[in-house]
Motif scaffolding. Sequence first.
Motif, short mmCIF file in Angstrom:
data_model
loop_
_atom_site.label_atom_id
_atom_site.label_comp_id
_atom_site.label_asym_id
_atom_site.label_seq_id
_atom_site.Cartn_x
_atom_site.Cartn_y
_atom_site.Cartn_z
N LEU A 1 87.75 41.55 31.17
CA LEU A 1 87.79 41.07 32.56
C LEU A 1 86.80 41.83 33.44
O LEU A 1 86.18 41.25 34.34
CB LEU A 1 89.22 41.23 33.11
N ASN A 2 86.63 43.13 33.14
CA ASN A 2 85.74 43.96 33.94
C ASN A 2 84.38 44.17 33.30
O ASN A 2 83.60 45.03 33.74
CB ASN A 2 86.41 45.31 34.22
N GLU A 3 84.12 43.36 32.24
CA GLU A 3 82.82 43.35 31.58
C GLU A 3 82.38 44.74 31.13
O GLU A 3 81.24 45.17 31.35
CB GLU A 3 81.75 42.71 32.50
N LYS A 4 83.29 45.44 30.45
CA LYS A 4 83.00 46.78 29.96
C LYS A 4 82.46 46.72 28.53
O LYS A 4 82.74 45.78 27.78
CB LYS A 4 84.27 47.64 29.97
N GLN A 5 81.73 47.76 28.16
CA GLN A 5 81.35 47.95 26.77
C GLN A 5 82.52 48.68 26.10
O GLN A 5 82.91 49.76 26.56
CB GLN A 5 80.07 48.78 26.66
N PHE A 6 83.11 48.07 25.08
CA PHE A 6 84.34 48.64 24.53
C PHE A 6 84.38 48.53 23.01
O PHE A 6 83.63 47.77 22.40
CB PHE A 6 85.57 47.94 25.13
N VAL A 7 85.33 49.29 22.44
CA VAL A 7 85.65 49.19 21.02
C VAL A 7 87.17 49.12 20.94
O VAL A 7 87.88 49.88 21.60
CB VAL A 7 85.15 50.40 20.22
N VAL A 8 87.66 48.17 20.12
CA VAL A 8 89.10 48.01 19.98
C VAL A 8 89.52 48.39 18.56
O VAL A 8 88.86 48.05 17.59
CB VAL A 8 89.55 46.58 20.36
N PHE A 9 90.62 49.12 18.48
CA PHE A 9 91.14 49.64 17.23
C PHE A 9 92.47 48.95 16.90
O PHE A 9 93.21 48.55 17.80
CB PHE A 9 91.40 51.15 17.34
N CYS B 1 90.02 38.81 20.43
CA CYS B 1 88.63 39.03 20.01
C CYS B 1 88.01 37.75 19.44
O CYS B 1 86.84 37.44 19.71
CB CYS B 1 88.57 40.15 18.98
N MET B 2 88.80 36.99 18.68
CA MET B 2 88.29 35.77 18.08
C MET B 2 87.92 34.74 19.15
O MET B 2 86.83 34.15 19.13
CB MET B 2 89.34 35.18 17.14
N ASN B 3 88.81 34.54 20.11
CA ASN B 3 88.58 33.50 21.12
C ASN B 3 87.44 33.84 22.08
O ASN B 3 86.83 32.94 22.67
CB ASN B 3 89.86 33.23 21.90
N PHE B 4 87.15 35.13 22.23
CA PHE B 4 86.05 35.54 23.09
C PHE B 4 84.78 35.87 22.30
O PHE B 4 83.78 36.30 22.88
CB PHE B 4 86.45 36.75 23.94
N ILE C 1 77.53 35.18 27.25
CA ILE C 1 78.13 34.39 26.17
C ILE C 1 79.65 34.45 26.26
O ILE C 1 80.34 33.44 26.10
CB ILE C 1 77.66 34.92 24.79
N VAL C 2 80.18 35.64 26.55
CA VAL C 2 81.63 35.80 26.70
C VAL C 2 82.14 34.92 27.84
O VAL C 2 83.19 34.28 27.73
CB VAL C 2 81.99 37.28 26.96
N SER C 3 81.38 34.86 28.92
CA SER C 3 81.77 34.06 30.08
C SER C 3 81.85 32.58 29.73
O SER C 3 82.75 31.87 30.22
CB SER C 3 80.76 34.27 31.22
N GLU C 4 80.96 32.12 28.89
CA GLU C 4 80.99 30.72 28.46
C GLU C 4 82.26 30.41 27.69
O GLU C 4 82.88 29.36 27.87
CB GLU C 4 79.75 30.41 27.62
N GLU D 1 85.26 30.32 30.06
CA GLU D 1 85.38 29.09 30.84
C GLU D 1 86.09 28.00 30.04
O GLU D 1 86.85 27.21 30.60
CB GLU D 1 84.00 28.61 31.29
N VAL D 2 85.84 27.96 28.72
CA VAL D 2 86.52 26.98 27.87
C VAL D 2 88.02 27.29 27.82
O VAL D 2 88.87 26.39 27.97
CB VAL D 2 85.93 27.00 26.44
N LEU D 3 88.35 28.57 27.64
CA LEU D 3 89.75 28.99 27.59
C LEU D 3 90.42 28.77 28.94
O LEU D 3 91.59 28.35 29.02
CB LEU D 3 89.85 30.46 27.19
N LYS D 4 89.69 29.04 30.01
CA LYS D 4 90.24 28.88 31.35
C LYS D 4 90.53 27.41 31.65
O LYS D 4 91.51 27.09 32.34
CB LYS D 4 89.28 29.45 32.39
#
Length: 389
Positions: free
Chosen positions: A307-315, A334-337, A362-365, A368-371
Amino acid sequence: MVGVCIKYMHENYGGILQAYATVSYLENQNIEYELVRYTRKKTVTEALKDVPRLFNAVWFNSRYEGIQRKLSLKKHPEYAKNNEVRMKAFAGFKKWAFKDFSDEYVGYAALREGGKKYSAVITGSDQLWSPAGLPTNYYNLMFVPDDTLKISIASSFGVKEIPWYQKKRTIQYLNRIEYISMRENRGSEIVKELTDRDVPTILDPVFFLSKNEWLERIPNKREINEPYIFAYFLGATQEYRNAVKKLAHDKGMKVIALRHMDQYVEEDENFGDFAPYDVSPERFLNLLRNAEYVCTDSFHGTAFSILNEKQFVVFNRYAENSSFSKNSRIDTLCMNFGLENRRYKNGMNLSDIVKNNIDYKIVSEKYEVLKQVTDQYLGTVLKEIRKCV
């Protein structure tokens, strides 16, 4: 009046901000609501309802972690002292974030009677349909009269399979709910398998508010001026902490860590260059907002990073073969985005993961589909709610 059955009183940053997002969305839509307060009576009958839980891995693990937490609070006085500071910060947030409550319904009979006052009842998100909670008949809305509109918003089972001995009762409550939406792809598949109903997978409620709407409600306050890594781990895996330390060394950054979140973790004592405890949900959000990198095993830690457009890693918090794994939540997110490449796998170098920045265009696109799916579902249920009130 609309009744809302969500988890709003626990001390989990993501969970409580998700509950706040849910009621904030209803307020934005001018829906008159109240949070339904329910306290189970400590009776023999209620205790017998809990017996099947002893065979449920999710419930058993949760109880085990709770017991370990209580023992740790007694064993480590400094941890107990710091935990009190954190609980006070949560209490301050709850005081202003949640104001509209029902009377307290003590016992299931009182809850069923109280349920008659509502024209519609909403539940959703945050693993409230976990098999571990089935016996309470609260979040699944079994207490609500048959002729009252029942709605689920981004509900979550939190698991990949419903235990065989709960399928009949799960089918029963699913068939009573007129409108169902799920938060995870696997959740929608389970509903289809059990009831043959096609239900949408929609965004988590934290996405119901835009980035700017969150900023309006919780203004940004930067407290650390140098670049830093924000580490938010609910699990106890030492390897993850070591990986973050290496990333910090490689990048020449400090680590801001939230220690001992769901349990006492001995390794946390030396984890993080700055590890505050007086962190309210508002401060949590701002620590995440202003980080250079976010490292987390939390679903909502990941959601707020997106949501805040951060650079992240998820475990992964749980081992994939674990009987109480809840990883499917992050799988879907992660899959849907299109962010599968931000997943950490054992032995990976975090510097290799973060060397390529996330392309949020790309994430924003994808968002928008999910939204669009989410807004379509919410528009339908809001129309039905307004017919009733």
